[in-house]
Design a protein around this motif. Structure first.
Motif, short mmCIF file in Angstrom:
data_model
loop_
_atom_site.label_atom_id
_atom_site.label_comp_id
_atom_site.label_asym_id
_atom_site.label_seq_id
_atom_site.Cartn_x
_atom_site.Cartn_y
_atom_site.Cartn_z
N ASP A 46 0.94 -4.38 6.08
CA ASP A 46 -0.47 -4.23 5.71
C ASP A 46 -0.54 -4.36 4.20
N VAL A 47 -0.85 -5.57 3.74
CA VAL A 47 -0.60 -5.87 2.35
C VAL A 47 -1.80 -6.52 1.69
N LYS A 71 -0.98 7.19 -0.43
CA LYS A 71 0.12 6.79 0.47
C LYS A 71 0.39 5.28 0.43
N ARG A 72 0.34 4.77 -0.76
CA ARG A 72 0.58 3.33 -0.88
C ARG A 72 1.69 3.07 -1.91
N ASP A 123 0.86 -0.36 2.46
CA ASP A 123 0.84 0.99 3.05
C ASP A 123 2.27 1.47 3.25
N TYR A 141 -0.24 -4.25 -3.08
CA TYR A 141 -0.53 -2.93 -2.50
C TYR A 141 -0.07 -2.94 -1.05
#
Lengths: 362, 362, 362, 362
Positions: free
Chosen positions: D178-179, D320-321, D262, D260
């Motif tokens: 998940d970017v 939380k990344r 997750d 970025y």
């Protein structure tokens, strides 16, 4: 004609107020303060003011370039406070006590929660009681409240860009509270004091991120997105999860935030289309003189020197995300122009008074 | 309210006229022409116009961003012609025949001598008869004549900068006709058409000279310095010997000319002092709203977006030369701002009408 | 392998020496000094050095990015001194006493006349006796003398650009001693210390002149043009009349001098043609590895990061002047590259050793 | 000494190959092709090459600035192809048939799946059979395979920056698929052809996003992150969800990707710390000569003109990344430098051969 003081006029937000107020028919700057420049005339500190301010058609000039900088502000109807945080709060307290209305461009009264303020600014708040009466000066959200306060907390530049970009989506409840804001700012946002990061040979031809371990504009953005969701009757079910990373660009003015938010799917698993989201945005900002929803990627240069903000929402169907590009001039809509917009509201003037210039292009 | 057309609005001088006229209370733009963009709306060609033009206090808006670009101008009181030379003259002839007053921003009517024009522009002049009626639109020199013409030849940007810098010295007869003008311009002076010299990766971080074998602004400067000397009752005894070299700077706007002239010595072999020369300059420009003599080296950035010109004369006693640094915004006082100043004179309006904004700084 | 120290490595000329010496096969940097950074490693002060210096084909690395900055230099064969004037002379005296050869990048030993030095630098020269033994480090003029000295006075950046541009004309006796030098420099020439003039928002999109009341590079230029004329057997009959005005450009590197000199006419009143002057220049620099005579206006960007200088002479027949455009990278041929060229001469190495990289383009 | 041709040398990647190969001891450029410049010499098209290429210590020069541009490449051992996609594939086919090894800088052989290629590039692939033999030229991932192919598909600039930044996290399995990649590039990435977006007055002082409806580097990034996850024995359980938005910065060179992702939580709900992630990254790149993990936000300027890449990972515990900032010079490690690194691998040379220069700073 209202009388006005500018506290710490020697900052970039201070000189930008001078530039903009020179076009304003109802605010007359009669007092300016500084720190190391006390006793100097405005046009000694800002030589571009030696051009004077031509006055048209019998109008009373609202700025005198030969005004002498003092240590303390004279008594005025209104004051713009351009001090750094903490110093600002102390000046604001004194001004309010004298009955002066204040637009504070610092961060001191933006966060409504004292604990959050003290966590991020690392010192005791100098005037916590005022947090209740201060109104957050994002005119597009607090237009009703601003006329009734005497203390407006003018929002930050990254903040304004991001909130204007994201609030329609939060108000409409179309996104999850899962947001990334990648913000890019011109170097004037760092202020007028020289330093290694802003030294031309270092900053020119360079891009870098900063504030990666946490930037103070983040809690301000979070606070207002929660409000936007509430205002739109789509209060957040879970806590906001924001990552905010500012970047320094090799240019003087302009700020552009690229915002990424997870789109909610409807019961069929479908996402809204770009056209639907744009319609929603256009509707949200339909009557705004300074916020414009566009159908192509906007450029910071479109806003150079003006109070306008351009917003471009687009749906990434593949990744199920909403991308919003939002941009404005960090010293105008991101600071001094917005401050004047707030002052206009404080005095019942049309919001655009003194702010009708187009940006300089190219 | 006078009606106005802008011919070839899609040039940078055209869009700059739009920006400035949006602040003008008496000129309403009702017609705009283009070439490859016919049929498009202004705000399609110039997306920054999508911000619209907020209109204040019941004033009639003078620009409509949704105006459609046509091939031929509509009938108006006044027209600003932003075409390249030769094409401009043809358009001007037609406009004058229709009774429209014209401010021509091209070079077609600047040189009073047809032969000189044809030598430098390498083609037959399309309307030589008009050279007699055209007035050179440097307001500071031709303020008396401009109201009586219907065709103003708006000066070039290098030219304006150099003439404003040098004419007081020629008028006072303190220099020999031996002049070097080293001019530095921002890249918008090259126009809106992309090309290798203006391609960002080539022009960025680069300085170069151009036009070294002869630039067309040179004869224009020569023509007007002779006039300045005559106006000041110090006609030149010998022919002017001018070297003019323009340079391209890695910036968008701004032009700065460093002018070097041999100082005359008095009978004792003495030179005037810097203070004396400055006093002479201050006196020469005492009543000018847009020309400012300063006592420190001026910066192009002081003029960004404004119609102001700053001039700094200093005597090099060692080398017996007068150095004059003169700077302005090439698109404003060097083009579209000056064009509006001329239009104001054509209609008996105060020269500063619509031009009272301060420059954008920083 | 010679051992080398860099005194005041934290300057831009210091870090440029590091960059260039990393490619040099015969000089090993074993000692670096600083002032406020004593105790830090090089790659802490200059983070780009964290990339390390990849070493090829078994070669001994000549730079260690983890070298610790000290207050005093270690004993080495050679030292590059990057201190400001006055401080430099004191360091030089100590180094010479220890038997170290010195390339001094300051102005302290450039002027051969103590009185001239003290007039322009406003203090007593700390080591006037050394002026006799120091050799002016413009390799193109002093190639024969440099190998026999132990103290090279490395020329200034404006100076190098102007002298390389003008000396062929003076050596050939084709110009009168009547010269104007309009020099344009990138901002790295102002050094690594932040200050208002170099603050990005002020310096960006800005051009200005400085040093108008007299810049210290002027007497240095004058001194060497007299020598050039003598070397060419055309000693000056009258005193040089130089006006030198430096300007700040919105870019990091690069310097371009536009030089204007009155051309002598021959007995028939004729001037040399551009072709003749160019042939003369090409001949003068025929064997120079770093000076290139070109037939079009050169760009500073052609020299970015390289030790090359481009020169373009052109005759202005109309005004009877010779115009010479000369450009180079102020930190390379204008400072640290030239210093290495001098060091190569001191040790009998080919001048191009370590300096063979092309400029970075675009 | 291997013989080399550069196909379409007149591109920026072509001229950058010339600059870098001039320092290379084993590749000699004997043939260069162009399109509109056939018949011209290299130094006519690139005047900075008039400085020539000084040759050191009896080394054979590897570039001749007077080489004439031809339409077709001569027979050589190796060819660098700098054509746009589609045209590139056709040239590559011919070269391979003649037994020439090829480093293709276009996009034609980067995607292993023909359908994906045709979806994104909107035309039939000219040589789909070659997709199987081509190796993706990211040396850090395909170092083992490159020596065994004759066709290297050199990665894109955004791609290299993003993959180098993200692959350690994917290889270690610490992030969800998940970017978001927010990439900022200098304008030279747009190539050498002038156009409105790259016209200096438009691009200067401006930031904008582009390719918002889908940029062709996205599938390339996706393809390689899947491989990175597999190489690290953490194959992706679900499909990658990437949003990639490129932005144009007002500078010539440099690219910076802010990525970025997750972060996965462990069974206790804990996240890795920044120190842990940095250790993991340092380990991943421990032996890489060109990829450097740093502990502060890197600047594109650290990489100017060099083949280095700097990577800074940091954990946003609150959201939380994992945030990763990765930067390099788009024309070097993002194009021509990487192409030479690949060529070195093709011929069994040390990867750093010809690439050991430090970046130019400031």
């Amino acid at each position: 004609m209202m009388t006005v003081s500018i506290v710490n006029v020697t900052s970039y937000t201070g000189s930008e107020l001078l530039r903009l107020l020179a076009q304003h028919p109802h605010f007359e700057v009669i007092s300016v303060t500084g720190r190391s420049t006390v006793g100097k005339r405005l046009d000694e500190v800002f030589p571009f003011l030696r051009a004077g301010v031509p006055t048209l058609e019998g109008r009373h000039p609202t700025i005198d370039p030969r005004l002498v900088i003092t240590e303390e502000p004279a008594q005025t109807d209104l004051s713009f406070v351009c001090l750094p945080h903490a110093a600002a709060a102390e000046a604001v307290v004194k001004l309010l006590q004298k009955g002066t209305k204040v637009v504070d461009l610092s961060a001191d009264f933006r966060l409504r929660d004292v604990a959050t303020y003290e966590e991020w600014y690392k010192h005791t708040h100098p005037a916590p009681a005022l947090l209740e009466t201060a109104v957050y000066g994002l005119c597009e959200m607090y237009r009703e409240q601003i006329p009734h306060t005497s203390l407006v907390a003018n929002p930050g530049c990254h903040t304004t860009t991001a909130i204007l970009g994201l609030s329609p989506a939060f108000a409409a409840g179309i996104v999850n509270p899962d947001v990334i804001i990648d913000s890019k700012t011109g170097i004037s946002g760092g202020g007028r004091n020289p330093g290694p990061s802003y030294h031309f040979p270092e900053a020119d031809e360079d891009v870098s991120a900063y504030g990666l371990s946490g930037h103070r504009h983040m809690p301000e953005i979070a606070q207002e997105l929660v409000v936007a969701a509430q205002q739109g009757d789509h209060p957040l079910a879970t806590e906001l999860r924001i990552t905010f990373v500012p970047h320094l660009m090799p240019m003087t003015r302009g700020i552009l935030a690229t915002c990424y938010a997870d789109l909610k799917q409807d019961e069929n698993g479908d996402l809204p289309t770009t056209a639907e989201v744009r319609a929603l945005y256009e509707n949200y900002y339909a009557n705004e003189p300074f916020v414009h929803v566009v159908d192509q990627a906007p450029h910071t240069k479109w806003t150079y020197g003006s109070n306008h903000c351009f917003i471009y929402p687009i749906v990434d169907q593949r990744a199920k995300r909403l991308i919003i590009v939002s941009c404005l001039d960090n010293l105008v809509k991101g600071a001094s122009g917005q401050a004047i917009q707030n002052a206009n509201l404080l005095y019942g003037l049309p919001e655009i008074t003194g702010l009708s210039s187009l940006g300089v292009h190219p």
